[in-house]
Design a protein around this motif. Structure first.
Motif, PDB file in Angstrom:
ATOM      1  N   VAL A   3      -3.025  14.562  -2.906  1.00 25.79           N
ATOM      2  CA  VAL A   3      -3.063  13.570  -1.823  1.00 25.79           C
ATOM      3  C   VAL A   3      -3.318  14.301  -0.510  1.00 25.79           C
ATOM      4  CG1 VAL A   3      -1.673  11.933  -0.484  1.00 25.79           C
ATOM      5  CG2 VAL A   3      -1.546  11.919  -2.997  1.00 25.79           C
ATOM      6  N   ASP A   5      -4.033  12.261   2.514  1.00 27.52           N
ATOM      7  CA  ASP A   5      -3.614  11.423   3.652  1.00 27.52           C
ATOM      8  C   ASP A   5      -3.023  10.104   3.167  1.00 27.52           C
ATOM      9  OD1 ASP A   5      -3.144  10.874   6.287  1.00 27.52           O
ATOM     10  OD2 ASP A   5      -5.224  10.386   6.808  1.00 27.52           O
ATOM     11  N   VAL A   6      -2.106   9.583   3.961  1.00 24.48           N
ATOM     12  CA  VAL A   6      -1.516   8.259   3.706  1.00 24.48           C
ATOM     13  C   VAL A   6      -1.657   7.458   4.993  1.00 24.48           C
ATOM     14  CG1 VAL A   6       0.574   6.983   3.079  1.00 24.48           C
ATOM     15  CG2 VAL A   6       0.163   9.262   2.090  1.00 24.48           C
ATOM     16  N   ILE A  37      -4.198   5.586   0.309  1.00 23.30           N
ATOM     17  CA  ILE A  37      -3.934   6.997   0.030  1.00 23.30           C
ATOM     18  C   ILE A  37      -5.238   7.689  -0.352  1.00 23.30           C
ATOM     19  CG2 ILE A  37      -2.667   8.630  -1.445  1.00 23.30           C
ATOM     20  CD1 ILE A  37      -0.372   6.734  -1.579  1.00 23.30           C
ATOM     21  N   THR A  39      -7.419  11.292  -1.407  1.00 19.64           N
ATOM     22  CA  THR A  39      -7.207  12.526  -2.182  1.00 19.64           C
ATOM     23  C   THR A  39      -8.341  13.526  -1.923  1.00 19.64           C
ATOM     24  OG1 THR A  39      -8.477  11.715  -4.063  1.00 19.64           O
ATOM     25  CG2 THR A  39      -6.119  11.227  -4.059  1.00 19.64           C
ATOM     26  N   THR A  44      -9.776   7.104  -3.540  1.00 18.62           N
ATOM     27  CA  THR A  44      -8.847   6.450  -2.622  1.00 18.62           C
ATOM     28  C   THR A  44      -8.157   5.314  -3.359  1.00 18.62           C
ATOM     29  OG1 THR A  44     -10.217   6.978  -0.719  1.00 18.62           O
ATOM     30  CG2 THR A  44      -8.724   5.133  -0.464  1.00 18.62           C
ATOM     31  N   LYS A  65       5.554   9.595   4.076  1.00 14.57           N
ATOM     32  CA  LYS A  65       4.224  10.211   4.107  1.00 14.57           C
ATOM     33  C   LYS A  65       4.257  11.738   3.978  1.00 14.57           C
ATOM     34  CE  LYS A  65       0.274  10.603   7.265  1.00 14.57           C
ATOM     35  NZ  LYS A  65      -0.452   9.943   8.372  1.00 14.57           N
ATOM     36  N   VAL A  68       4.561  12.842   0.437  1.00 12.19           N
ATOM     37  CA  VAL A  68       3.525  12.442  -0.523  1.00 12.19           C
ATOM     38  C   VAL A  68       2.284  13.330  -0.382  1.00 12.19           C
ATOM     39  CG1 VAL A  68       2.048  10.534  -1.274  1.00 12.19           C
ATOM     40  CG2 VAL A  68       4.392  10.068  -0.546  1.00 12.19           C
ATOM     41  N   PRO A  73      -1.375  12.717  -7.624  1.00 10.86           N
ATOM     42  CA  PRO A  73      -1.128  11.293  -7.910  1.00 10.86           C
ATOM     43  C   PRO A  73      -0.683  11.034  -9.350  1.00 10.86           C
ATOM     44  CG  PRO A  73      -3.150  11.536  -6.661  1.00 10.86           C
ATOM     45  CD  PRO A  73      -2.703  12.921  -7.020  1.00 10.86           C
ATOM     46  N   ILE A 103       3.380   2.742  -1.801  1.00 10.87           N
ATOM     47  CA  ILE A 103       2.874   4.068  -2.180  1.00 10.87           C
ATOM     48  C   ILE A 103       2.667   4.146  -3.688  1.00 10.87           C
ATOM     49  CG2 ILE A 103       3.543   6.512  -2.341  1.00 10.87           C
ATOM     50  CD1 ILE A 103       4.789   6.164   0.473  1.00 10.87           C
ATOM     51  N   LEU A 107      -0.798   4.951  -5.665  1.00  8.90           N
ATOM     52  CA  LEU A 107      -0.936   6.108  -6.567  1.00  8.90           C
ATOM     53  C   LEU A 107      -1.431   5.666  -7.944  1.00  8.90           C
ATOM     54  CD1 LEU A 107       2.230   8.259  -5.654  1.00  8.90           C
ATOM     55  CD2 LEU A 107      -0.161   8.678  -4.991  1.00  8.90           C
TER      56      LEU A 107
END
Ligand code: CA
Length: 379
Positions: A3, A5-6, A37, A39, A44, A65, A68, A73, A103, A107
């Motif tokens: 991951v 970014d969230v 989210i 990757t 995404t 965040k 994570v 994932p 979240i 995922l």
């Protein structure tokens, strides 16, 4: 895969004809916290959190965040346990769990996209490729035409092909509630299933009194008759009535549902994918329910993302119980006007001929329309 970014998008749309339920507040806007989210492999995923969007965003941005980012994932349940461990000292229920739910759903969306499979194929497989939706509506809008409006709306759902409808009750007058349910039942006839939802507005004795009055109208279930904290009260109401008693949209995690299920305080538990803990946790709640002979029929009230997640979950939920002609769990398909539900996915989830097809595409099975996301984004 990692991951990178969230991002929480707060989406909001105006409601043309504000409506209310027995809770008493007016819905003038609809909003959602959509979790995106990203990757390092360019995949995404999207999830959604139930409840006040700004609160979910604050929990994710400040608490979740950082834990994570950098995770794989595919370690989705490992991440869940870590996030829960992070917030459990102050957030065993409510918006902290909604935040984890968003979240978790995102995922699982990523895992499905990476595997090229819809989520339901990864959490047990397809018990069905279509689900029967019930139309949730019949809120209180025009207080001078409560019965007429309910009859008109229910008739319209039946005409659209819905085989089941859930109506709001809880007008502070048991006889008026019963008359309104009777009028709707007369209008739709005996062939359309009809559930009622009180949004926990009754005392135990009033819930039992009204429940008995409703039994003659062939009510499928009586949802949230009383306040969610009162498990003893739920046991009383559930034992007193012939009609099935449902609840659980305000309960969270396997621990929140454990005592309700073990005591059979409800006939039907209704965890919300976007609130009770996402796919990972709702699977556990459904397993717990099955072990105690309690039905699990998830609650849903959100955007296209929450709806798609619920459809994926339902596709992998066994018949309760298996039978020659089973009565599979139905999809809550809320019908008050909501562009976030109808337009956020490029191919919206829709009812046709009384059923909703389970999307076969990867992940949640929907693609997000970025233009619509931007159009309704307020933060
Ligand atoms: Ca409800």
């Amino acid at each position: 895969m990692k991951v990178t970014d969230v991002t929480c998008h707060i989406l909001q749309s105006k409601v043309d004809r504000p409506f209310t339920s027995a809770r008493g507040w007016l819905y003038g806007t609809r909003s959602s916290c959509v979790v995106e989210i990203a990757t390092d492999e360019g995949i995404t995923g999207f999830g959604e959190c139930y409840g006040p969007a700004a609160v979910a965003k604050a929990v994710i941005d400040t608490q979740l965040k950082p834990r994570v980012i950098g995770r794989d994932p595919f370690d989705v349940e490992v991440v869940w346990e870590d996030l829960y461990n992070r917030i459990k000292d102050y957030g065993l229920a409510g918006m902290t769990i909604s935040a984890i739910s968003g979240i978790d759903i995102a995922l699982w969306d990523i895992v499905g996209r990476a595997a090229g499979k819809p989520v339901h194929k990864l959490i047990g497989g397809a018990y069905r490729d279509e689900v029967v939706p019930y139309a949730t509506g019949l809120y209180f809008i025009d207080m001078d035409r409560l019965i007429e409006e309910a009859v008109e709306e229910a008739t319209d759902y039946a005409r659209q092909g819905f085989r089941a409808i859930k109506m709001k009750i809880g007008l502070g007058d048991l006889k008026l509630d019963a008359a309104r349910v009777a009028a709707v039942r007369r209008a739709i006839g005996p062939g359309v299933k009809l559930a009622v939802d009180a949004n926990h507005c009754f005392s135990v004795p009033n819930a039992i009194r009204l429940g008995r009055m409703l039994e003659e109208h062939d009510v499928l279930w009586f949802e949230e008759p009383i306040s969610p904290e009162d498990h003893d009260g739920y046991v009383e109401v559930t034992r007193a009535l012939d009609v099935a008693v449902a609840g659980g949209e305000n309960d969270f995690t396997r621990w929140g549902f454990r005592d309700i299920i073990a005591r059979k305080a409800m006939d039907i538990v209704q965890p919300d994918l976007c609130a009770a803990g996402g796919f990972s946790e709702c699977r556990k709640i459904a397993t717990l329910a099955s072990a105690f002979g309690v039905e699990c029929v998830p609650h849903a009230w959100g955007s296209a993302i929450g709806l798609a997640a619920t459809v994926q979950f339902l596709a992998a939920l066994p018949d309760q119980p298996p039978a020659l002609r089973p009565m599979p769990p139905m999809l809550e398909f809320e019908q008050t006007p909501n562009p976030l539900r109808d337009h956020l996915a490029t191919t919206p989830i829709a009812q046709k001929g009384g059923v909703v097809k389970v999307p076969g595409g990867p992940g949640l099975g929907i693609e997000i329309d970025r233009k619509v996301l931007q159009q309704y984004k307020v933060a």
